[in-house]
Design a protein around this motif. Structure first.
Motif, PDB file in Angstrom:
ATOM      1  N   GLN A 141       9.558  -1.985   8.490  1.00 50.02           N
ATOM      2  CA  GLN A 141       8.497  -0.977   8.532  1.00 50.02           C
ATOM      3  C   GLN A 141       7.262  -1.640   9.151  1.00 50.02           C
ATOM      4  O   GLN A 141       6.427  -2.212   8.456  1.00 50.02           O
ATOM      5  N   TYR A 142       7.178  -1.554  10.470  1.00 52.81           N
ATOM      6  CA  TYR A 142       6.144  -2.264  11.194  1.00 52.81           C
ATOM      7  C   TYR A 142       4.823  -1.489  11.201  1.00 52.81           C
ATOM      8  O   TYR A 142       4.792  -0.269  11.373  1.00 52.81           O
ATOM      9  N   VAL A 143       3.718  -2.236  11.036  1.00 53.80           N
ATOM     10  CA  VAL A 143       2.378  -1.680  11.208  1.00 53.80           C
ATOM     11  C   VAL A 143       1.601  -2.600  12.145  1.00 53.80           C
ATOM     12  O   VAL A 143       1.747  -3.819  12.088  1.00 53.80           O
ATOM     13  N   THR A 144       0.804  -2.010  13.013  1.00 48.17           N
ATOM     14  CA  THR A 144      -0.064  -2.791  13.900  1.00 48.17           C
ATOM     15  C   THR A 144      -1.505  -2.596  13.453  1.00 48.17           C
ATOM     16  O   THR A 144      -1.981  -1.457  13.328  1.00 48.17           O
ATOM     17  N   LEU A 145      -2.175  -3.705  13.206  1.00 44.62           N
ATOM     18  CA  LEU A 145      -3.512  -3.691  12.630  1.00 44.62           C
ATOM     19  C   LEU A 145      -4.455  -4.501  13.505  1.00 44.62           C
ATOM     20  O   LEU A 145      -4.036  -5.425  14.213  1.00 44.62           O
ATOM     21  N   GLU A 185      -4.953   5.135  -0.002  1.00 41.48           N
ATOM     22  CA  GLU A 185      -3.495   5.131   0.017  1.00 41.48           C
ATOM     23  C   GLU A 185      -2.998   6.096   1.089  1.00 41.48           C
ATOM     24  O   GLU A 185      -3.339   7.271   1.103  1.00 41.48           O
ATOM     25  N   THR A 186      -2.189   5.565   2.008  1.00 36.18           N
ATOM     26  CA  THR A 186      -1.533   6.399   3.011  1.00 36.18           C
ATOM     27  C   THR A 186      -0.127   6.714   2.515  1.00 36.18           C
ATOM     28  O   THR A 186       0.265   6.309   1.406  1.00 36.18           O
ATOM     29  N   LEU A 187       0.673   7.377   3.327  1.00 31.52           N
ATOM     30  CA  LEU A 187       2.043   7.703   2.927  1.00 31.52           C
ATOM     31  C   LEU A 187       2.935   6.461   2.860  1.00 31.52           C
ATOM     32  O   LEU A 187       3.999   6.507   2.239  1.00 31.52           O
ATOM     33  N   ASP A 188       2.488   5.355   3.502  1.00 27.78           N
ATOM     34  CA  ASP A 188       3.382   4.199   3.560  1.00 27.78           C
ATOM     35  C   ASP A 188       2.775   2.894   3.061  1.00 27.78           C
ATOM     36  O   ASP A 188       3.474   1.882   2.975  1.00 27.78           O
ATOM     37  N   THR A 189       1.475   2.859   2.685  1.00 24.21           N
ATOM     38  CA  THR A 189       0.889   1.614   2.190  1.00 24.21           C
ATOM     39  C   THR A 189      -0.428   1.918   1.490  1.00 24.21           C
ATOM     40  O   THR A 189      -0.871   3.076   1.425  1.00 24.21           O
ATOM     41  N   VAL A 190      -1.045   0.884   0.936  1.00 28.37           N
ATOM     42  CA  VAL A 190      -2.345   1.018   0.263  1.00 28.37           C
ATOM     43  C   VAL A 190      -3.285  -0.047   0.835  1.00 28.37           C
ATOM     44  O   VAL A 190      -2.912  -1.207   1.001  1.00 28.37           O
ATOM     45  N   ILE A 191      -4.532   0.375   1.110  1.00 27.78           N
ATOM     46  CA  ILE A 191      -5.532  -0.496   1.730  1.00 27.78           C
ATOM     47  C   ILE A 191      -6.687  -0.690   0.756  1.00 27.78           C
ATOM     48  O   ILE A 191      -7.269   0.271   0.246  1.00 27.78           O
ATOM     49  N   GLY A 192      -7.046  -1.964   0.508  1.00 26.22           N
ATOM     50  CA  GLY A 192      -8.176  -2.304  -0.351  1.00 26.22           C
ATOM     51  C   GLY A 192      -9.211  -3.121   0.414  1.00 26.22           C
ATOM     52  O   GLY A 192      -8.990  -3.519   1.563  1.00 26.22           O
ATOM     53  N   PHE A 193     -10.326  -3.430  -0.265  1.00 25.23           N
ATOM     54  CA  PHE A 193     -11.467  -3.973   0.457  1.00 25.23           C
ATOM     55  C   PHE A 193     -12.147  -5.104  -0.316  1.00 25.23           C
ATOM     56  O   PHE A 193     -12.286  -5.063  -1.537  1.00 25.23           O
ATOM     57  N   GLU A 194     -12.581  -6.083   0.465  1.00 27.75           N
ATOM     58  CA  GLU A 194     -13.334  -7.220  -0.046  1.00 27.75           C
ATOM     59  C   GLU A 194     -14.389  -7.514   1.012  1.00 27.75           C
ATOM     60  O   GLU A 194     -14.116  -7.416   2.209  1.00 27.75           O
ATOM     61  N   ILE A 198      -1.217  10.403   6.088  1.00 25.42           N
ATOM     62  CA  ILE A 198      -0.675   9.917   7.362  1.00 25.42           C
ATOM     63  C   ILE A 198       0.193   8.687   7.079  1.00 25.42           C
ATOM     64  O   ILE A 198       0.120   8.094   6.006  1.00 25.42           O
ATOM     65  N   GLU A 199       1.006   8.346   8.069  1.00 25.51           N
ATOM     66  CA  GLU A 199       1.721   7.082   8.046  1.00 25.51           C
ATOM     67  C   GLU A 199       1.143   6.190   9.138  1.00 25.51           C
ATOM     68  O   GLU A 199       0.925   6.649  10.259  1.00 25.51           O
ATOM     69  N   ILE A 200       0.889   4.931   8.807  1.00 29.73           N
ATOM     70  CA  ILE A 200       0.353   4.037   9.835  1.00 29.73           C
ATOM     71  C   ILE A 200       1.461   3.232  10.513  1.00 29.73           C
ATOM     72  O   ILE A 200       1.202   2.519  11.476  1.00 29.73           O
ATOM     73  N   SER A 201       2.688   3.338   9.982  1.00 26.44           N
ATOM     74  CA  SER A 201       3.825   2.773  10.706  1.00 26.44           C
ATOM     75  C   SER A 201       4.294   3.814  11.728  1.00 26.44           C
ATOM     76  O   SER A 201       4.214   5.014  11.475  1.00 26.44           O
ATOM     77  N   PRO A 202       4.767   3.403  12.891  1.00 23.47           N
ATOM     78  CA  PRO A 202       5.054   4.370  13.969  1.00 23.47           C
ATOM     79  C   PRO A 202       6.201   5.308  13.639  1.00 23.47           C
ATOM     80  O   PRO A 202       7.263   4.871  13.188  1.00 23.47           O
ATOM     81  N   GLU A 203       5.975   6.573  13.863  1.00 25.52           N
ATOM     82  CA  GLU A 203       7.003   7.601  13.700  1.00 25.52           C
ATOM     83  C   GLU A 203       7.715   7.481  12.357  1.00 25.52           C
ATOM     84  O   GLU A 203       8.934   7.438  12.261  1.00 25.52           O
ATOM     85  N   GLY A 204       6.925   7.361  11.330  1.00 25.01           N
ATOM     86  CA  GLY A 204       7.519   7.224  10.004  1.00 25.01           C
ATOM     87  C   GLY A 204       8.231   5.906   9.870  1.00 25.01           C
ATOM     88  O   GLY A 204       7.684   4.855  10.157  1.00 25.01           O
TER      89      GLY A 204
END
Length: 702
Positions: free
Chosen positions: A3-7, A164-173, A304-310
């Protein structure tokens, strides 16, 4: 299935209060991130205003203008289809906060205020901002009318939450929070957050980068997950140089690292990561047990999903491989950090060049070599087609055509760098010749002058007025006469520096260039000891070596000798450091270290104990009895400590007018920002001195 994500994360050279310029650099970084397929873009701390606004953060205009700039970003549809993490200050319930705004497709998702503020050393965030100490707590924030008119959004969540997106969770520091004992990334990781972003405004100090990298690497090695670190770059208006080095780290491994020193205003890092690698790494029994007691973060859901095409597997996506960390040698840091800082300063103050009193000693030599490095960096970027640098060099030189741009660093130096040897009867042929030959190597426009007639006129005026004429100590004068005669020369050099800096371009028929910035060249050890004349040629517009120790400067010159193949530098390295303010005789040559009563190495050690270890006289004495036990007696150590604190105290007033210097060392005595000790101190330190004397008596009676 992977499950690839580009950041994406970035280093931006922002400038305090340059709202439109900062906005444009943010927009360009977003477009670059999108072009590379990124679904999340992270920027530096307070990137809309610039980090170094200082007391401007107390002005309400700052907050209005920040929202105005943010609104132009929010409504720009080119920024859609990517989650944006942008830093700016915000007023909430009449309190000022250092915040991160998360948005997607023109809608604000969350405002996350900074929890732990940087409030020591060079930082005074508590002076402007309130820390958000209500961790894992969310409340409503009323958005300003210009946002409501833009997208109809009236309220947004404000506080310590996550997305929280459909495929991951993002937090902050944010910056300082990473350095604190109870860093948020620990509780975030235990609550299942997989991606943590960090917007930072971390400045350069020699040998500091490895500390920063080790903290981030260890955080993700211990907790697992993806860490996107974004750091400010450049001089944004003060003594600090923010040294970039943005990074993407996964499970303790670095995938991407931006340049630490660069003339590029925008540098975007991207990496493609398999979320399954994070989940496999985090699936430890101990993590699961500890998460039972960890806090729970309120989530803002983004559909949304941040990985491509689900979850479809895409062969065109290749996960980013592990990279080796890039560290510069301290000698390279001295070359590159101040060089980039000087270029930022020159182009942003609309300056046209520099003037340096080139004495033939190692300090002014080091300053000249930093300018030489700057010229090489600028010409290299011109040759690489860097449009911003090409625009800046045209502005500095007041030219319009590309074919007028200098072809090499020596040509460039001849136009912007002016050096001058200001000799007197006390100056040696060796220092005069060294200055001339160094100027020829680097290409500076150089002049030689003898200022005896000016010195003599001042002394004659004093003699006519008072009937008395001071003479040097070696000819029978007292110490006060000796110092006065030295100080006349030193202060006249400052006056002459500003005269020549103002008129040399005019003498060269370049009236359109205006005046030059005068460079100082007093090192951090001399400033610590106060071994300089108030308002002498150490008084200047800026000083690139004012935060660097003599020992490090010597190492830098040795490195420069090899890097640039300048054999002339050997003579500077081997010469005895001398101010050349007293007559040279067959039996006497003034020596800086003898005059000070300390070697430069001793001053460096004592400066670190004073500032970094926070030692007073007695505690410094005790520590030095162990450090120097093999080559100094306790009596000698006591004399050194008493002398150090005496001269440090009586010369402390000089720091109130010290030239703004590039900050490079943690024991800088600069009281304008870094060292807030008073300048009126009892120089005898009677209690501390009494404890040292008692120790010596007890030691002798053993």
């Amino acid at each position: 299935m992977p499950q690839y994500v580009t950041l994406a994360t970035c280093s931006l050279n922002q400038w305090a209060l340059d709202f439109e310029g900062n906005r444009d650099r943010i927009l360009e970084s977003i477009l670059i991130a999108k072009e590379r397929g990124a679904k999340l873009r992270v920027g530096p701390e307070l990137e809309i205003t610039g980090y170094g606004c200082l007391d401007h953060f107390l002005e309400n205009d700052i907050y209005l203008q920040s929202w105005e700039m943010y609104e132009t970003i929010l409504k720009d549809e080119r920024t859609y289809d990517i989650i944006l993490d942008i830093g700016m200050p915000i007023i909430h319930k009449n309190r000022r906060y250092n915040c991160r705004i998360l948005s997607y497709n023109g809608t604000i998702l969350l405002i996350r205020p900074k929890i732990f503020l940087a409030n020591d050393g060079n930082y005074r965030e508590m002076r402007y901002f309130t820390p958000w100490l209500k961790t894992q707590y969310i409340e409503q924030f009323k958005l300003p009318n210009l946002i409501y008119k833009l997208n109809g959004q009236e309220f947004v969540k404000f506080g310590d939450g996550v997305i929280e997106t459909l495929d991951t969770v993002i937090g902050f520091e944010t910056c300082e929070e990473m350095f604190t004992p109870q860093s948020p990334h620990i509780s975030l990781s235990l609550d299942g957050i997989e991606i943590i972003t960090n917007s930072s405004g971390s400045h350069h100090e020699l040998r500091k980068l490895n500390t920063r990298i080790s903290l981030i690497v260890e955080a993700t090695r211990k907790c697992g997950g993806i860490y996107l670190y974004s750091n400010q770059r450049g001089c944004d208006g003060d003594r600090l140089y923010y040294d970039g080095s943005s990074m993407i780290i996964v499970n303790g491994q670095i995938l991407a690292q931006s340049s630490q020193f660069s003339l590029n205003d925008i540098e975007v890092l991207t990496a493609t990561i398999d979320l399954d690698d994070v989940r496999s790494y985090k699936s430890l029994i101990s993590h699961g047990l500890q998460s039972k007691f960890s806090p729970i973060y309120e989530r803002e859901f983004l559909n949304i999903e941040i990985s491509p095409e689900g979850n479809k597997f895409d062969l065109s996506l290749v996960p980013t491989s592990i990279k080796e960390v890039k560290y510069h040698l301290p000698e390279e840091e001295i070359a590159l950090g101040p060089a980039c800082w000087l270029w930022d300063y020159l182009r942003r103050c609309k300056g046209n060049g520099f003037f340096l009193p080139l004495s033939g000693g190692i300090d002014s030599c080091a300053t000249a070599m930093i300018i030489h490095t700057m010229c090489k960096l600028v010409i290299k970027e011109v040759q690489n087609g860097n449009l911003q640098v090409i625009k800046d060099i045209k502005q500095v030189l007041k030219i319009e055509k590309d074919d007028e741009i200098p072809k090499n660093s020596e040509e460039f130096a001849n136009l912007i760098f002016h050096t001058c040897y200001m000799g007197t009867v006390n100056s040696s042929k060796e220092t005069r010749d060294r200055s001339l030959r160094l100027s020829e190597k680097i290409g500076s426009y150089h002049i030689n002058l003898n200022m005896d007639i000016v010195v003599e006129s001042i002394i004659k005026l004093f003699e006519i007025t008072t009937g008395k004429r001071p003479i040097y100590k070696i000819f029978g004068g007292c110490q006060i006469e000796n110092l006065a005669l030295q100080n006349i020369q030193a202060r006249l050099r400052m006056v002459l520096s500003y005269l020549f800096a103002q008129l040399l371009p005019w003498c060269r028929n370049k009236q359109n260039l205006g005046g030059l910035l005068v460079l100082g060249s007093a090192n951090v050890d001399e400033q610590l000891r106060g071994y300089l004349t108030k308002y002498d040629c150490s008084s200047a517009d800026i000083n690139p070596i004012g935060g660097i120790s003599k020992n490090d400067l010597i190492k830098f010159i040795k490195w420069s000798r090899e890097e640039y193949n300048f054999s002339i530098l050997d003579e500077f390295i081997n010469a005895t450091p001398t101010a050349e303010l007293e007559p040279i005789t067959e039996n006497y040559l003034q020596s800086d270290e003898i005059d000070m009563g300390f070697t430069y190495n001793e001053l460096s050690i004592m400066g670190k104990l004073r500032k970094i270890d926070k030692c007073g006289p007695y505690s410094m004495f005790i520590k030095l009895t162990h450090i120097w036990k093999d080559y100094k007696s306790v009596e000698e150590i006591a004399d050194k400590v008493n002398s150090f604190f005496y001269y440090y105290s009586i010369n402390r007033h000089k720091q109130t007018v010290s030239t703004p210097s590039y900050h490079a060392e943690q024991y800088s005595p600069d009281d304008n920002r870094f060292d807030l000790r008073p300048f009126l101190i009892n120089p005898m330190f009677p209690v501390g001195r009494g404890k040292i004397n008692k120790f010596l008596i007890d030691y002798r009676n053993k």
